[in-house]
Design a protein around this motif. Sequence first.
Motif, PDB file in Angstrom:
ATOM      1  N   LEU A 172       0.816  -1.221   0.000  1.00  0.00           N
ATOM      2  CA  LEU A 172       0.000   0.000   0.000  1.00  0.00           C
ATOM      3  C   LEU A 172       0.851   1.273   0.000  1.00  0.00           C
ATOM      4  O   LEU A 172       0.558   2.231   0.710  1.00  0.00           O
ATOM      5  N   CYS A 173       1.885   1.276  -0.799  1.00  0.00           N
ATOM      6  CA  CYS A 173       2.755   2.453  -0.895  1.00  0.00           C
ATOM      7  C   CYS A 173       2.197   3.508  -1.846  1.00  0.00           C
ATOM      8  O   CYS A 173       2.637   4.656  -1.832  1.00  0.00           O
ATOM      9  N   ALA A 174       1.266   3.118  -2.713  1.00  0.00           N
ATOM     10  CA  ALA A 174       0.628   3.995  -3.711  1.00  0.00           C
ATOM     11  C   ALA A 174       1.531   4.308  -4.893  1.00  0.00           C
ATOM     12  O   ALA A 174       1.188   5.146  -5.729  1.00  0.00           O
ATOM     13  N   ALA A 175       2.672   3.640  -4.994  1.00  0.00           N
ATOM     14  CA  ALA A 175       3.557   3.894  -6.139  1.00  0.00           C
ATOM     15  C   ALA A 175       2.879   3.532  -7.449  1.00  0.00           C
ATOM     16  O   ALA A 175       3.027   4.241  -8.447  1.00  0.00           O
ATOM     17  N   CYS A 176       2.137   2.430  -7.468  1.00  0.00           N
ATOM     18  CA  CYS A 176       1.472   2.019  -8.709  1.00  0.00           C
ATOM     19  C   CYS A 176       0.333   2.959  -9.068  1.00  0.00           C
ATOM     20  O   CYS A 176       0.227   3.426 -10.204  1.00  0.00           O
ATOM     21  N   THR A 177      -0.513   3.256  -8.100  1.00  0.00           N
ATOM     22  CA  THR A 177      -1.678   4.113  -8.362  1.00  0.00           C
ATOM     23  C   THR A 177      -1.252   5.507  -8.799  1.00  0.00           C
ATOM     24  O   THR A 177      -1.808   6.084  -9.743  1.00  0.00           O
ATOM     25  N   SER A 178      -0.238   6.058  -8.150  1.00  0.00           N
ATOM     26  CA  SER A 178       0.188   7.417  -8.480  1.00  0.00           C
ATOM     27  C   SER A 178       1.079   7.475  -9.719  1.00  0.00           C
ATOM     28  O   SER A 178       1.538   8.558 -10.102  1.00  0.00           O
ATOM     29  N   SER A 179       1.319   6.329 -10.355  1.00  0.00           N
ATOM     30  CA  SER A 179       2.034   6.330 -11.641  1.00  0.00           C
ATOM     31  C   SER A 179       1.066   6.203 -12.807  1.00  0.00           C
ATOM     32  O   SER A 179       1.478   6.235 -13.966  1.00  0.00           O
ATOM     33  N   TYR A 189     -11.122   7.174 -10.192  1.00  0.00           N
ATOM     34  CA  TYR A 189     -10.706   5.821 -10.575  1.00  0.00           C
ATOM     35  C   TYR A 189     -10.160   5.094  -9.346  1.00  0.00           C
ATOM     36  O   TYR A 189      -9.360   5.640  -8.591  1.00  0.00           O
ATOM     37  N   PHE A 190     -10.601   3.846  -9.160  1.00  0.00           N
ATOM     38  CA  PHE A 190     -10.143   3.065  -8.005  1.00  0.00           C
ATOM     39  C   PHE A 190      -8.625   2.990  -7.956  1.00  0.00           C
ATOM     40  O   PHE A 190      -8.020   3.060  -6.894  1.00  0.00           O
ATOM     41  N   GLY A 191      -8.006   2.824  -9.091  1.00  0.00           N
ATOM     42  CA  GLY A 191      -6.551   2.758  -9.157  1.00  0.00           C
ATOM     43  C   GLY A 191      -6.023   1.343  -9.009  1.00  0.00           C
ATOM     44  O   GLY A 191      -6.692   0.449  -8.474  1.00  0.00           O
ATOM     45  N   PRO A 192      -4.807   1.105  -9.490  1.00  0.00           N
ATOM     46  CA  PRO A 192      -4.221  -0.232  -9.498  1.00  0.00           C
ATOM     47  C   PRO A 192      -4.130  -0.899  -8.126  1.00  0.00           C
ATOM     48  O   PRO A 192      -4.396  -2.095  -7.993  1.00  0.00           O
ATOM     49  N   ALA A 193      -3.740  -0.154  -7.085  1.00  0.00           N
ATOM     50  CA  ALA A 193      -3.541  -0.778  -5.770  1.00  0.00           C
ATOM     51  C   ALA A 193      -4.847  -1.362  -5.226  1.00  0.00           C
ATOM     52  O   ALA A 193      -4.853  -2.468  -4.667  1.00  0.00           O
ATOM     53  N   ALA A 194      -5.949  -0.640  -5.371  1.00  0.00           N
ATOM     54  CA  ALA A 194      -7.225  -1.150  -4.891  1.00  0.00           C
ATOM     55  C   ALA A 194      -7.628  -2.403  -5.653  1.00  0.00           C
ATOM     56  O   ALA A 194      -8.132  -3.381  -5.065  1.00  0.00           O
ATOM     57  N   ILE A 195      -7.392  -2.414  -6.966  1.00  0.00           N
ATOM     58  CA  ILE A 195      -7.751  -3.582  -7.775  1.00  0.00           C
ATOM     59  C   ILE A 195      -6.869  -4.773  -7.409  1.00  0.00           C
ATOM     60  O   ILE A 195      -7.341  -5.917  -7.329  1.00  0.00           O
ATOM     61  N   VAL A 196      -5.591  -4.523  -7.162  1.00  0.00           N
ATOM     62  CA  VAL A 196      -4.681  -5.595  -6.736  1.00  0.00           C
ATOM     63  C   VAL A 196      -5.166  -6.224  -5.435  1.00  0.00           C
ATOM     64  O   VAL A 196      -5.156  -7.453  -5.266  1.00  0.00           O
ATOM     65  N   ASN A 197      -5.609  -5.402  -4.497  1.00  0.00           N
ATOM     66  CA  ASN A 197      -6.067  -5.932  -3.218  1.00  0.00           C
ATOM     67  C   ASN A 197      -7.425  -6.609  -3.324  1.00  0.00           C
ATOM     68  O   ASN A 197      -7.724  -7.516  -2.542  1.00  0.00           O
ATOM     69  N   ALA A 198      -8.238  -6.207  -4.298  1.00  0.00           N
ATOM     70  CA  ALA A 198      -9.473  -6.944  -4.567  1.00  0.00           C
ATOM     71  C   ALA A 198      -9.135  -8.301  -5.164  1.00  0.00           C
ATOM     72  O   ALA A 198      -9.719  -9.333  -4.803  1.00  0.00           O
ATOM     73  N   ASN A 231       2.491   1.256 -16.550  1.00  0.00           N
ATOM     74  CA  ASN A 231       3.183   2.141 -15.605  1.00  0.00           C
ATOM     75  C   ASN A 231       3.164   1.555 -14.201  1.00  0.00           C
ATOM     76  O   ASN A 231       4.155   1.625 -13.465  1.00  0.00           O
ATOM     77  N   CYS A 232       2.025   0.982 -13.832  1.00  0.00           N
ATOM     78  CA  CYS A 232       1.853   0.461 -12.473  1.00  0.00           C
ATOM     79  C   CYS A 232       2.804  -0.699 -12.204  1.00  0.00           C
ATOM     80  O   CYS A 232       3.421  -0.786 -11.138  1.00  0.00           O
ATOM     81  N   THR A 233       2.923  -1.595 -13.173  1.00  0.00           N
ATOM     82  CA  THR A 233       3.820  -2.741 -13.006  1.00  0.00           C
ATOM     83  C   THR A 233       5.262  -2.270 -12.892  1.00  0.00           C
ATOM     84  O   THR A 233       6.033  -2.765 -12.059  1.00  0.00           O
ATOM     85  N   ASP A 234       5.653  -1.301 -13.713  1.00  0.00           N
ATOM     86  CA  ASP A 234       7.011  -0.777 -13.666  1.00  0.00           C
ATOM     87  C   ASP A 234       7.307  -0.094 -12.336  1.00  0.00           C
ATOM     88  O   ASP A 234       8.441  -0.127 -11.858  1.00  0.00           O
ATOM     89  N   ALA A 235       6.284   0.535 -11.738  1.00  0.00           N
ATOM     90  CA  ALA A 235       6.498   1.321 -10.521  1.00  0.00           C
ATOM     91  C   ALA A 235       6.499   0.484  -9.248  1.00  0.00           C
ATOM     92  O   ALA A 235       7.028   0.928  -8.224  1.00  0.00           O
ATOM     93  N   CYS A 236       5.935  -0.712  -9.283  1.00  0.00           N
ATOM     94  CA  CYS A 236       5.767  -1.495  -8.052  1.00  0.00           C
ATOM     95  C   CYS A 236       7.123  -1.891  -7.455  1.00  0.00           C
ATOM     96  O   CYS A 236       7.902  -2.608  -8.088  1.00  0.00           O
ATOM     97  N   PRO A 237       7.421  -1.469  -6.232  1.00  0.00           N
ATOM     98  CA  PRO A 237       8.704  -1.819  -5.622  1.00  0.00           C
ATOM     99  C   PRO A 237       8.768  -3.263  -5.139  1.00  0.00           C
ATOM    100  O   PRO A 237       9.841  -3.750  -4.778  1.00  0.00           O
ATOM    101  N   ARG A 238       7.639  -3.964  -5.166  1.00  0.00           N
ATOM    102  CA  ARG A 238       7.598  -5.360  -4.728  1.00  0.00           C
ATOM    103  C   ARG A 238       7.573  -6.336  -5.900  1.00  0.00           C
ATOM    104  O   ARG A 238       7.489  -7.540  -5.706  1.00  0.00           O
ATOM    105  N   GLY A 239       7.613  -5.799  -7.120  1.00  0.00           N
ATOM    106  CA  GLY A 239       7.652  -6.655  -8.296  1.00  0.00           C
ATOM    107  C   GLY A 239       6.339  -7.340  -8.626  1.00  0.00           C
ATOM    108  O   GLY A 239       6.318  -8.353  -9.335  1.00  0.00           O
ATOM    109  N   ILE A 240       5.229  -6.815  -8.134  1.00  0.00           N
ATOM    110  CA  ILE A 240       3.917  -7.399  -8.426  1.00  0.00           C
ATOM    111  C   ILE A 240       3.560  -7.148  -9.889  1.00  0.00           C
ATOM    112  O   ILE A 240       3.776  -6.046 -10.413  1.00  0.00           O
ATOM    113  N   GLU A 241       3.025  -8.139 -10.560  1.00  0.00           N
ATOM    114  CA  GLU A 241       2.560  -7.972 -11.942  1.00  0.00           C
ATOM    115  C   GLU A 241       1.173  -7.329 -11.909  1.00  0.00           C
ATOM    116  O   GLU A 241       0.151  -7.980 -12.118  1.00  0.00           O
TER     117      GLU A 241
END
Length: 258
Positions: A172-179, A189-198, A231-241
């Motif tokens: 939940l760092c928001a790096a993906c959503t804010s990219s 828009y819900f954003g990538p992080a919310a969708i990942v957690n769903a 952008n979201c995949t590139d930004a994720c510091p945990r390497g999540i697809e």
Amino acid sequence: MATPTLEKSGKAPEPEAGFADSPYITATFRIRRFNPEVSEEAQWQDFQISIDPKERVLDALHKIKWELDGTLTFRRSCAHGICGSDAMRINGKNRLACKTLIKDLSPEKPITVEAIKGLTVLKDLVVDMDPFFQAYRDVMPFLITKGNEPTRERLQSSEDRERFDDTTKCILCAACTSSCPVFWNDGQYFGPAAIVNAHRFIFDSRDEGGEQRLEILNDRDGVWRCRTTFNCTDACPRGIEVTKAIQEVKRALITRRF
């Protein structure tokens, strides 16, 4: 917010004799400063510090705050890439300051540091995370089951666990959503992080709330807003697809198979 201007530099004291034999370098950090109590305009401010290039950007920010300018404001907690609180834009890319080494940033040039995009800047590198966490809460990021409370552990095969293992890594760092360009232009828009957690619960074999979450994400501000820019995949510091997870949620909405 107006275009930032460049403010007078802060400069560290001159190094002591023998510095040439040390591993330290002189690095310039160009930080985007914003204090609404002082000005409505943001400014870029340069700080020169002597630091070991094997140290992290977070170490540099600490040095600047503790030795040069105590008003510099940023978030950090664990400093080990787990809490996700120090996400920021470093040289134009979303990163965790505690995982970014100075030597990997071409320190012979000024290193730019600014707040992540798409969320209101409160001060310096701190943004308002309330909209981000509200989207997270809206997708019901918890196990939903029916019937009586079980008397034994809910068992799950390693194969079933593997199905959603990648999305359990989110911090939940928001790096993906804010990219995400869509999120920049429309904060609804819900954003990538919310969708990942769903995704983490939709594909959990023990959960029974998948249909509810899919209907939430079927909204006009849900998964269909994704434009697959990666952008979201590139930004994720945990390497999540991240992009893959969003596509799997889209597929589940179409097929109702998950």
